[in-house]
Scaffold this motif. Structure first.
Motif, mmCIF file in Angstrom:
data_model
loop_
_atom_site.group_PDB
_atom_site.id
_atom_site.type_symbol
_atom_site.label_atom_id
_atom_site.label_comp_id
_atom_site.label_asym_id
_atom_site.label_seq_id
_atom_site.Cartn_x
_atom_site.Cartn_y
_atom_site.Cartn_z
ATOM 1 N N LEU A 82 -1.989 -21.397 0.811
ATOM 2 C CA LEU A 82 -0.626 -20.971 1.108
ATOM 3 C C LEU A 82 -0.457 -19.468 0.899
ATOM 4 O O LEU A 82 0.214 -18.785 1.673
ATOM 5 N N ALA A 83 -1.092 -18.952 -0.155
ATOM 6 C CA ALA A 83 -0.994 -17.518 -0.454
ATOM 7 C C ALA A 83 -1.610 -16.669 0.649
ATOM 8 O O ALA A 83 -1.087 -15.606 1.007
ATOM 9 N N LEU A 84 -2.721 -17.136 1.196
ATOM 10 C CA LEU A 84 -3.407 -16.365 2.238
ATOM 11 C C LEU A 84 -2.536 -16.162 3.461
ATOM 12 O O LEU A 84 -2.407 -15.061 3.991
ATOM 13 N N PHE A 85 -1.890 -17.232 3.928
ATOM 14 C CA PHE A 85 -1.167 -17.148 5.188
ATOM 15 C C PHE A 85 0.266 -16.656 5.035
ATOM 16 O O PHE A 85 0.880 -16.243 6.013
ATOM 17 N N LEU A 86 0.800 -16.674 3.814
ATOM 18 C CA LEU A 86 2.147 -16.139 3.602
ATOM 19 C C LEU A 86 2.117 -14.800 2.882
ATOM 20 O O LEU A 86 3.130 -14.109 2.829
#
Length: 495
Positions: free
Chosen positions: A162-166
């Motif tokens: 989630l952190a990567l894409f947001l």
């Protein structure tokens, strides 16, 4: 001749340009002025120059790199100026060493270890969907605890993904769980499909953007030829918001100018903020209503820095940048064996190995040529939230291998954002001749920024031009959520 509305747009990023472009199609209705303190249009969507002989390409997109097939409005703007987004097979990986590493390129031990929890997550995503907004508004960390996911699975697989894409960094546990569900399942926002065996599908189709610097330059030139007054390197101050108009003052943004530029005071009929929420709130100052203060004040921003470099030693010390047999789980099918065979020929895309991801590097090699040595790759390492600067390892990058540094002002997708800001947008949009656009109004995507700018123009009286059923549905949903307006279709849906 009927009176043309004088519209001032503050911000020349994707939202501002989309708004100006939509209004510019009605020169008989609108007189458009767009103001930005930066020397170029594009906002965060910019490009930097590279040494082509050293790295295999003369440019690199930074800030915004690509998207999925849902970016219909974005791609339409690109194509209208002759810029084509390029398809790529997305490779991502997380963690370091066998016990912490996983990827969507080949089977890993961590994926095998958490196979039951991966399947369980699929069931939880369906629960979030059907119990929206009850479950959807809760932060991801609460949902992971509520459904008793292990600490290992939560912190090594779900939260990093989630952190990567947001781009939310250490704020990821506070992200509303609705985004986790939407990024997997929602037709209008889905970036990838949920895979019950591996969590992420093997090499999903994504698209890299064309040269953003050149594209935005061409877009701005075209808008200028259509009568849009684009003022870059310009500061603005809101002097008054009256029932009869908006009074603003502009000054050149050049501290070295001698003598200083003279301020210019003008009156406009309508105002569109296409800048960050905190900047809009600051510009409004004492003229902001209590609703605007409440909604705009609910957007939490963080300062991040992107360092573009070619220090492969540093990159490999943080990530697993290439295939190694010790990272791979035992193959159990022909499909898994094929994945392993592919991985042996590739360097794994580690989120920001730009040479692997952006299309211009592959095009310079030509068909059938082996990939460039890792020492020639261009990497981008993003350090999130300068309040935690003490944890950053940016000083370990070899200074002579740094190409560029760029600071960003990014909003966090905290659960409070979807409880306070997104539902509140319809109550401030259109009030006191003022509208708001930008990705911060919903989700940090270039596509949302474009749609938000078009929606603001639509609310001012410009037409929305249907070109795709999927895109039209996406626009209609945004318009309803952020403006409280039901979109009226001008023609029957295509079959």
């Amino acid at each position: 001749m009927s009176h043309r509305k004088k519209v001032v747009i503050i911000g020349a990023g994707a939202a501002g340009m989309s708004c100006a472009s939509t209004l510019a199609k009605h020169p008989d209705l609108f007189e458009v002025t767009m103001i930005d303190p930066e020397p170029q249009t594009g906002g965060q969507a910019t490009s930097i120059s590279l040494n082509e002989s050293q790295h295999g390409a003369s440019w690199l997109n930074d800030g915004v790199q690509g998207g999925s097939a849902i970016f219909r409005h974005t791609f339409r703007f690109f194509r209208s100026y002759g810029y084509e987004p390029q398809p790529v097979k997305l490779q991502v990986s997380f963690g370091k060493d066998r016990n912490n590493f996983w990827t969507n390129v080949f089977p890993s031990a961590l994926v095998k270890q958490h196979s039951r929890e991966i399947k369980k997550l699929g069931r939880v995503l369906r629960c979030i969907k059907y119990l929206m907004p009850l479950l959807g508004i809760f932060p991801v960390k609460f949902i992971l605890r509520l459904f008793r996911f292990s600490h290992d699975f939560s912190n090594k697989m779900v939260l990093p993904l989630l952190a990567l894409f947001l781009g939310t960094g250490n704020q990821t546990p506070n992200v509303s769980s609705v985004l986790l569900e939407r990024l997997f399942d929602d037709p209008q926002m889905r970036l990838w499909d949920y895979d019950p065996d591996t969590l992420l599908p093997n090499l999903p189709l994504m698209y890299t953007f064309p040269n953003l610097g050149s594209f935005y330059c061409d877009w701005a030139s075209d808008l200028g030829s259509k009568g849009v007054d684009i003022r870059l390197n310009t500061l603005v101050a809101i002097l008054e918001r009256k029932t009869k108009g908006i009074i603003i003052q502009t000054t050149p943004n050049d501290p070295h100018s001698q003598p200083p530029g003279e301020p210019l005071t003008e009156t406009f009929d309508e105002l569109v903020f296409c800048c960050p929420a905190d900047e809009a709130k600051k510009l409004l100052d004492r003229h902001a209503t209590w609703r605007e203060k409440y909604v705009l004040g609910g957007v939490k921003f963080f300062n991040d820095i992107t360092i573009t470099h070619f220090d492969s030693t540093y990159f490999q010390s943080i990530f697993e940048a290439q295939y190694h047999p010790s990272l791979c789980a035992q193959s159990t099918s022909k499909e898994r064996r094929d994945q392993i065979a592919f991985a042996k020929q590739q360097a794994i895309e580690m989120g920001f190995d730009c040479t692997n991801y952006q299309h211009q590097f592959r095009e310079s090699l030509g068909e059938g040529h082996p990939p460039r040595p890792l020492e020639e790759h261009v990497f981008q390492t993003i350090y999130l939230n300068d309040q935690l600067k003490g944890l950053w390892t940016w000083n370990e990058i070899e200074p002579s291998k740094i190409i560029a540094r760029k600071w960003w002002h990014q909003f966090g997708h905290r659960w409070q954002h979807y409880l306070r800001v997104v539902p509140g947008m319809m109550f401030i949009n259109g009030q006191r001749r003022t509208r708001y656009a930008g990705s911060w109004t919903m989700v940090n995507m270039h596509e949302i920024a474009c749609i938000s700018g078009i929606a603001a123009a639509y609310q001012l009286g410009a037409a929305y031009e249907p070109f795709d059923d999927f895109a039209e549905d996406f626009f209609a949903k945004y318009l309803l959520v952020c403006h409280g307006t039901r979109y009226k279709r001008s023609k029957p849906k295509q079959t």
